[in-house]
Design a protein around this motif. Structure first.
Motif, PDB file in Angstrom:
ATOM      1  N   THR A  16       0.820  -1.213   0.000  1.00 12.25           N
ATOM      2  CA  THR A  16       0.000   0.000   0.000  1.00 12.25           C
ATOM      3  C   THR A  16       0.853   1.263   0.000  1.00 12.25           C
ATOM      4  N   THR A  17       1.963   1.258   0.736  1.00 10.64           N
ATOM      5  CA  THR A  17       2.817   2.452   0.744  1.00 10.64           C
ATOM      6  C   THR A  17       3.603   2.580  -0.562  1.00 10.64           C
ATOM      7  N   ASP A  18       3.867   1.469  -1.234  1.00  9.81           N
ATOM      8  CA  ASP A  18       4.471   1.541  -2.573  1.00  9.81           C
ATOM      9  C   ASP A  18       3.514   2.199  -3.555  1.00  9.81           C
ATOM     10  N   CYS A  19       2.242   1.883  -3.422  1.00 11.22           N
ATOM     11  CA  CYS A  19       1.238   2.429  -4.350  1.00 11.22           C
ATOM     12  C   CYS A  19       1.104   3.936  -4.215  1.00 11.22           C
ATOM     13  N   TYR A  20       1.110   4.439  -2.991  1.00 12.11           N
ATOM     14  CA  TYR A  20       0.834   5.859  -2.748  1.00 12.11           C
ATOM     15  C   TYR A  20       1.791   6.387  -1.674  1.00 12.11           C
ATOM     16  N   LYS A  21       3.069   6.532  -2.015  1.00 15.91           N
ATOM     17  CA  LYS A  21       4.060   6.966  -1.029  1.00 15.91           C
ATOM     18  C   LYS A  21       3.751   8.324  -0.422  1.00 15.91           C
ATOM     19  N   PRO A  22       3.317   9.352  -1.210  1.00 14.58           N
ATOM     20  CA  PRO A  22       3.050  10.656  -0.576  1.00 14.58           C
ATOM     21  C   PRO A  22       1.962  10.590   0.498  1.00 14.58           C
ATOM     22  N   GLN A  23       1.109   9.583   0.422  1.00 18.40           N
ATOM     23  CA  GLN A  23       0.030   9.428   1.400  1.00 18.40           C
ATOM     24  C   GLN A  23       0.342   8.360   2.441  1.00 18.40           C
ATOM     25  N   SER A  24       1.624   8.084   2.678  1.00 19.68           N
ATOM     26  CA  SER A  24       1.988   6.991   3.584  1.00 19.68           C
ATOM     27  C   SER A  24       1.437   7.194   4.993  1.00 19.68           C
ATOM     28  N   ALA A  25       1.409   8.430   5.469  1.00 21.48           N
ATOM     29  CA  ALA A  25       0.857   8.683   6.808  1.00 21.48           C
ATOM     30  C   ALA A  25      -0.627   8.386   6.848  1.00 21.48           C
ATOM     31  N   GLU A  26      -1.361   8.784   5.794  1.00 25.25           N
ATOM     32  CA  GLU A  26      -2.791   8.507   5.742  1.00 25.25           C
ATOM     33  C   GLU A  26      -3.057   7.008   5.627  1.00 25.25           C
ATOM     34  N   ILE A  27      -2.216   6.325   4.852  1.00 20.77           N
ATOM     35  CA  ILE A  27      -2.385   4.880   4.685  1.00 20.77           C
ATOM     36  C   ILE A  27      -2.171   4.166   6.010  1.00 20.77           C
ATOM     37  N   SER A  28      -1.097   4.524   6.703  1.00 22.58           N
ATOM     38  CA  SER A  28      -0.821   3.919   7.999  1.00 22.58           C
ATOM     39  C   SER A  28      -1.960   4.200   8.978  1.00 22.58           C
ATOM     40  N   THR A  29      -2.520   5.405   8.907  1.00 25.30           N
ATOM     41  CA  THR A  29      -3.634   5.768   9.780  1.00 25.30           C
ATOM     42  C   THR A  29      -4.860   4.913   9.494  1.00 25.30           C
ATOM     43  N   ILE A  30      -5.199   4.746   8.227  1.00 25.03           N
ATOM     44  CA  ILE A  30      -6.415   3.997   7.897  1.00 25.03           C
ATOM     45  C   ILE A  30      -6.244   2.520   8.217  1.00 25.03           C
ATOM     46  N   LEU A  31      -5.035   1.971   8.010  1.00 22.12           N
ATOM     47  CA  LEU A  31      -4.795   0.583   8.404  1.00 22.12           C
ATOM     48  C   LEU A  31      -4.944   0.427   9.913  1.00 22.12           C
ATOM     49  N   ASN A  32      -4.455   1.416  10.655  1.00 20.73           N
ATOM     50  CA  ASN A  32      -4.562   1.380  12.107  1.00 20.73           C
ATOM     51  C   ASN A  32      -6.013   1.484  12.559  1.00 20.73           C
ATOM     52  N   VAL A  33      -6.778   2.373  11.947  1.00 21.64           N
ATOM     53  CA  VAL A  33      -8.188   2.539  12.313  1.00 21.64           C
ATOM     54  C   VAL A  33      -8.950   1.241  12.062  1.00 21.64           C
ATOM     55  N   PHE A  34      -8.785   0.674  10.881  1.00 18.70           N
ATOM     56  CA  PHE A  34      -9.474  -0.574  10.566  1.00 18.70           C
ATOM     57  C   PHE A  34      -9.093  -1.671  11.571  1.00 18.70           C
ATOM     58  N   ARG A  35      -7.795  -1.786  11.832  1.00 14.42           N
ATOM     59  CA  ARG A  35      -7.324  -2.839  12.744  1.00 14.42           C
ATOM     60  C   ARG A  35      -7.902  -2.668  14.140  1.00 14.42           C
ATOM     61  N   GLN A  36      -7.834  -1.459  14.685  1.00 13.67           N
ATOM     62  CA  GLN A  36      -8.234  -1.237  16.072  1.00 13.67           C
ATOM     63  C   GLN A  36      -9.752  -1.366  16.258  1.00 13.67           C
ATOM     64  N   ILE A  37     -10.511  -0.745  15.365  1.00 15.77           N
ATOM     65  CA  ILE A  37     -11.963  -0.776  15.527  1.00 15.77           C
ATOM     66  C   ILE A  37     -12.490  -2.196  15.355  1.00 15.77           C
ATOM     67  N   PHE A  38     -12.006  -2.910  14.351  1.00 22.34           N
ATOM     68  CA  PHE A  38     -12.459  -4.287  14.156  1.00 22.34           C
ATOM     69  C   PHE A  38     -12.057  -5.160  15.343  1.00 22.34           C
ATOM     70  N   SER A  39     -10.841  -4.965  15.850  1.00 20.82           N
ATOM     71  CA  SER A  39     -10.364  -5.786  16.960  1.00 20.82           C
ATOM     72  C   SER A  39     -11.193  -5.578  18.217  1.00 20.82           C
ATOM     73  N   CYS A  40     -11.608  -4.342  18.454  1.00 20.66           N
ATOM     74  CA  CYS A  40     -12.373  -4.078  19.675  1.00 20.66           C
ATOM     75  C   CYS A  40     -13.738  -4.753  19.635  1.00 20.66           C
ATOM     76  N   LEU A  41     -14.285  -4.926  18.441  1.00 23.61           N
ATOM     77  CA  LEU A  41     -15.606  -5.546  18.328  1.00 23.61           C
ATOM     78  C   LEU A  41     -15.580  -7.034  18.659  1.00 23.61           C
ATOM     79  N   ILE A  42     -14.410  -7.660  18.484  1.00 21.16           N
ATOM     80  CA  ILE A  42     -14.313  -9.099  18.712  1.00 21.16           C
ATOM     81  C   ILE A  42     -14.670  -9.463  20.144  1.00 21.16           C
ATOM     82  N   SER A  43     -14.335  -8.582  21.087  1.00 24.27           N
ATOM     83  CA  SER A  43     -14.594  -8.885  22.495  1.00 24.27           C
ATOM     84  C   SER A  43     -16.081  -9.033  22.793  1.00 24.27           C
ATOM     85  N   PHE A  44     -16.930  -8.454  21.949  1.00 25.16           N
ATOM     86  CA  PHE A  44     -18.361  -8.506  22.205  1.00 25.16           C
ATOM     87  C   PHE A  44     -19.033  -9.786  21.696  1.00 25.16           C
TER      88      PHE A  44
END
Length: 502
Positions: free
Chosen positions: A422-450
């Motif tokens: 993903t960072t190879d595809c859009y290097k100038p947006q690497s911070a945004e990419i890392s952010t969206i991967l983090n958001v998806f990971r964290q929000i989905f992970s928190c739902l598992i506990s329920f």
């Protein structure tokens, strides 16, 4: 002789005949004679031109910070039973303290990413880690459950901000043909923070009590803050002036000027409201949406699921003590990830370089996706663990440990490949990419506990885990399609994101 110095000393002169002009430009080459991507500037203070030892030191610090957040969050996991006794609550209710961390760790980067793009990565690393340290220590002093939950929320904000900066930092420092290895180092630390935590937390909780599971990570983070205050330079570097008419000659900034926030080559622009939603605009790009969706399920079911359910299942089914639970939630996962990374980062670099050599230097991000097949080890491991847990009367704990290790071998491969691609595809947006991967990971992970344990109790662990495995397999299919059609899809006008301001 240093490999990177060799690369930068090889320069090719290329004729530029556009519009009938016969000007010449210099192109820096790698040690295979291929053009470097991205092209470095002529200045020594450009992070791409830093000494390899400094680059590695920065990479290890960013990776260590990515490890500390999840480690501090997961260290109390083996102590859930002890905490349930202390607060007179069920183990499931106690696990919500991890859930609240995961939610706010997903929110944190959304708030800080625009500031990181405008003012640099260093302030976010320092402030985020300091907030995480203070709130971990504060949680250890809390006597009320409300206090625990509040401190975990702020801890998530601080830790999440530092976690999401790592991929962008790697892109600041390294050329495309090197990123697989160093992105692999970062993702190895990122994934294994939560796996080291039970090893620490199990014995600490048993010997010193559950409060020490908050104190010790907090003090480690405070010590790390002191180190990074003097040793972690800014890596964000704007090349907007290159080629422009200027009356002031460029002056390379010193290391100490960098540490004191005096870098003139950082944009320094205050964020606008639209910058806070920019990461979500990346979701229009299928090269981001498909991998992010796959990654959140891989991480959730290949790591967080074990952390959230392990304390109850292994205590109930095998009679594990708190230290034994910590070992079970740590050793198999660590071994799996270490083997997985040995099969990931350098392999994706080799695939990328091989494609470039065969195609006149073209760096095709999709070449890295040849390694994504390793993701299938996650559903295999899930099925193995689910079957073993469902037959705990006749199958020993080693079967479940083996399944967890297999799943994490696949998780590490998937994580490294997805971050590098993903960072190879859009290097100038690497911070945004890392952010969206983090958001998806964290929000989905928190739902598992329920739903994970209730679902398992209703249909049986083996069928619940089989369901989770099938979800991963289904979401892998669109990513496999990217390997075939990704270049064509990315070339469509609708798939080109707006670059951040520089």
């Amino acid at each position: 002789m240093d490999p990177e110095k060799i690369e930068l000393s090889q320069v090719e002169t290329v004729a530029d005949t556009a519009n009938g002009l016969e000007s010449k430009r210099s192109v820096a080459l790698d040690n295979h004679g291929l053009p470097l991507v991205p092209q470095p500037t002529a200045y020594k203070d450009d992070p791409l031109n830093w000494h390899p030892a400094l680059k590695l030191a920065v990479t290890l610090q960013a990776s260590w910070l990515a490890l500390l957040g999840p480690m501090g969050a997961a260290a109390p996991n083996p102590a859930f039973v002890l905490m349930s006794e202390a607060f007179s609550m069920s183990v499931v209710e106690i696990s919500y303290e991890l859930t609240i961390f995961l939610v706010f760790a997903g929110i944190g980067p959304l708030l800080t990413s625009p500031f990181a793009n405008g003012y640099g990565r260093r302030p976010i690393y320092l402030v985020g880690n300091l907030v995480a340290a203070v709130t971990n220590v504060a949680a250890g002093y809390c006597d009320s459950w409300a206090g625990i939950m509040v401190t975990r929320a702020f801890n998530g904000l601080g830790a999440g901000a530092t976690i999401a900066m790592g991929a962008a930092t790697i892109c600041d420092l390294y050329f495309v043909h090197q990123r697989g290895v160093y992105m692999g180092i970062y993702t190895l630390f990122l994934t294994n923070g939560a796996h080291l935590a039970p090893l620490l937390g199990g014995f600490v909780a048993n010997s010193l009590g559950w409060r020490a599971c908050f104190f010790i990570p907090g003090y480690i983070q405070l010590g790390t803050f002191v180190v990074t205050l003097f040793c972690l330079p800014e890596t964000l570097y704007s090349s907007a002036e290159d080629g422009a008419e200027t009356t002031t000659p460029h002056r390379d900034q010193t290391y100490w000027e960098n540490l004191l926030f005096k870098r003139s080559r950082v944009p320094g622009q205050p964020p606008r409201l639209q910058d806070f939603i920019r990461p979500f605009k990346m979701l229009k790009c299928v090269a981001i949406l498909f991998p992010a969706t796959l990654y959140m399920t891989c991480f959730g079911y290949g790591s967080v699921l074990f952390a959230l359910t392990g304390a109850k299942l292994f205590t109930h089914l095998y009679g594990f003590t708190t230290p034994q639970t910590g070992l079970m939630l740590s050793i198999p996962l660590l071994i799996g990830c270490l083997i997985g990374e040995a099969s990931a980062g350098w392999v994706t670099d080799w695939m990328s370089n091989r494609h470039a050599r065969k195609n006149n230097g073209e760096r095709l991000p999709e070449a890295r996706l040849n390694a994504i097949w390793g993701t299938l080890l996650i559903p295999i491991g899930l099925i193995v663990e689910g079957v073993c847990l469902s037959h705990a009367n006749t199958v020993g704990w080693i079967g479940a440990a083996f399944g967890m290790g297999i799943a994490n071998l696949g998780l590490q491969i998937a994580t490294t490949v997805i971050y590098a691609y993903t960072t190879d595809c859009y290097k100038p947006q690497s911070a945004e990419i890392s952010t969206i991967l983090n958001v998806f990971r964290q929000i989905f992970s928190c739902l598992i506990s329920f739903y994970a344990l209730p679902f398992g109790e209703r249909v049986g662990i083996q069928y619940a885990w089989l369901t989770f495995a099938l979800i991963i397999v289904v979401l892998l299919l669109p990513v496999l399609m990217l390997r075939i059609s990704g270049r064509r899809w990315r070339s469509h006008p609708s798939q080109v994101p707006v670059a951040p301001r520089s």
